[in-house]
Design an enzyme around this catalytic site. Structure first.
Site, PDB file in Angstrom:
ATOM      1  N   ARG A   1      -2.679   2.020  -9.741  1.00 14.12           N
ATOM      2  CA  ARG A   1      -1.752   2.971  -9.101  1.00 14.12           C
ATOM      3  C   ARG A   1      -0.504   3.231  -9.937  1.00 14.12           C
ATOM      4  NH1 ARG A   1      -2.897   1.348  -2.737  1.00 14.12           N
ATOM      5  NH2 ARG A   1      -4.731   2.705  -2.621  1.00 14.12           N
TER       6      ARG A   1
ATOM      7  N   ASP B   1       0.813  -1.222   0.000  1.00 11.80           N
ATOM      8  CA  ASP B   1       0.000   0.000   0.000  1.00 11.80           C
ATOM      9  C   ASP B   1       0.847   1.273   0.000  1.00 11.80           C
ATOM     10  OD1 ASP B   1      -2.340  -1.404  -0.066  1.00 11.80           O
ATOM     11  OD2 ASP B   1      -2.664  -1.328   2.099  1.00 11.80           O
TER      12      ASP B   1
END
Ligand code: S3P
Length: 436
Positions: free
Chosen positions: A348, A317
């Site tokens: 991402r 993360d």
């Protein structure tokens, strides 16, 4: 309503700053307390939208959850077989963790259930849980057998399986372990790489045995969970934004008390230290089943590194903010083996690449990673793609940019770090939020 942040070059950052509670552990505390026997007390709960969606789902299934004070929950567990059917589909908003873990628990119930989410969650892959759950005899379906909504038909007799995880995912592992509470025989999950082990640790806290032998985790049905007192550490994934902010801003020095430093989560610390970061873990101790420390961070001159494969799944993360650190480092940082970044709250790799391009940072993206050459940020306007961690990463970049950075669509920050702006201001960042 859309919130945009504007950050002006600022700093230094200083002070002792309290990060909110851990998101992953908050979800698990609610889930396990709800199906335990007796009353559980939870302190340090993250009052972010994601974990609150989990609270609401269990309330809709008949669990009484009181919130006597901020960050505190008192949950009257109903036992493994005491949940009731919710009247409507349960809305888990933005939370992949809530959806995948709760699905694991629901396939073992005697009632039907439907789980829905927001636009981002509705695009996230669920085949990774559907396929092994079906091997366990669960009746579960999804849009095109992959994306939410999930529809679960209860009253199935589940059987335990032995499953080698094809993806590095703590959510899939946890989903299967929770289904294993209801499956005949043993359920064994074998991990390819290390992923966060909060479910395993918390099952033990609630008195439920789980056998852990290296990467193999086995659970057996037929027992019950007993209520517990859970103190939740501060979230290292949220702390990461302050850690990198202090590292890249000259003369900064901060302390972050009681942050979770579970070795299956703390890859960010190892990677940043390899880059030359001055980070010290003070007063290392246990908070219940989880290790915590006070993290001290000072401004550091960073150098680019090749990120070792074994650290990817334990820092998964933190890559958006690690890319900001890499952009401020001397030389190249290379990341490979991180294709999972494409199926988070946004893609991402694509979202970070777009923002880094706007800020004038040279980089090359690959299907499973990125190469970033350290440089200087110019100012600009950046889309967060509605992803909390992309929004906070680029806000931090604003500390070191030649002119201000505006980040669009920052509402989702409230999913994991509701007081981000206030805390950053307290630390010394010039940040403002506007409603667009
Ligand atoms: C989480 C696991 C990770 C992580 C997510 C939280 C959890 O997802 O990205 O933010 O609480 O188990 P994956 O299991 O999909 O890697």
């Amino acid at each position: 309503m859309s919130i945009q942040y504007t950050v002006h070059p600022s700093g230094p950052l200083s002070g002792t700053l309290m990060i909110p509670g851990d998101k992953s552990i908050s979800h698990r505390a609610v889930i396990l307390s709800s199906v335990a026997n007796g009353i559980s007390h939870i302190n340090g709960f993250l009052e972010g939208h994601d974990a609150l969606a989990t609270v609401k789902a269990f309330e809709e299934m008949g669990v009484s959850i009181a919130r006597p004070d901020s960050e505190q929950l008192i949950i009257k567990g109903v036992g493994l077989y005491g949940l009731k059917a919710a009247k409507e589909p349960m809305n888990l908003n933005n939370s992949g963790t809530a959806m995948r873990l709760i699905a694991g628990l629901l396939v073992g119930q005697r009632f039907d259930a439907a789980l829905i989410g927001d636009d981002s969650l509705s695009k996230r892959p669920m085949a990774r849980i559907i396929e092994p759950l079906r091997q366990m005899n669960a009746k579960i379906s999804a849009h095109e057998d992959d994306c939410p909504p999930l529809y679960i038909t209860g009253n199935q007799s589940l059987k335990g399986i032995k499953y080698a995880l094809p993806v590095d995912s703590a959510q899939v592992k946890s989903c299967l372990l929770l289904a294993g509470l209801y499956a005949k025989g043993m359920t064994t999950v074998i991990e390819k790489s290390v992923t966060r082990d909060h479910t395993e640790r918390m099952l033990t806290t609630f008195g439920y045995p789980i056998a852990v032998s290296g990467s193999t985790k086995t659970i057996q049905s037929g027992l019950s969970l007993q209520s517990a007192h859970v103190d939740i550490p501060k979230d290292i994934s949220s702390a990461a934004f302050l850690i990198v902010a202090a590292l890249i801003t000259p003369q900064s020095h901060i302390i972050l008390p009681s942050v979770g430093v579970n070795p299956t989560r703390a890859g960010i610390i190892t990677i940043l230290k390899k880059m030359g970061a001055k980070i010290r873990l003070l007063h290392e101790r246990m908070m219940g089943a989880e290790p915590v420390a006070d993290i001290e961070v000072s401004y550091s001159v960073l150098i680019g590194v090749d990120i070792p494969h074994e650290l990817v799944s334990i820092a998964i993360d933190e890559f958006p903010i690690l890319f900001i650190a890499a952009a401020c480092a001397t030389g190249m940082t290379r990341l490979t083996n991180a294709q999972e970044l494409r199926v988070k709250e946004s893609d991402r790799l694509t979202a970070m690449s777009a923002g880094l391009t706007t800020l004038g940072i040279h980089h090359i993206t690959h299907s499973d990673g990125i190469e970033i050459e350290g440089g200087c940020f110019q100012g600009g306007m950046i889309d967060s793609y509605g992803d909390h961690r992309i929004a906070m990463a680029f806000a931090v970049a604003g500390l070191r940019a030649a002119s201000s950075i505006t980040v669009l669509n920052c509402e989702a920050v409230a999913t994991s770090f509701p007081n981000f702006m206030i805390l950053m201001r307290t630390a010394g960042m010039h940040i403002q939020a506007d409603i667009a």
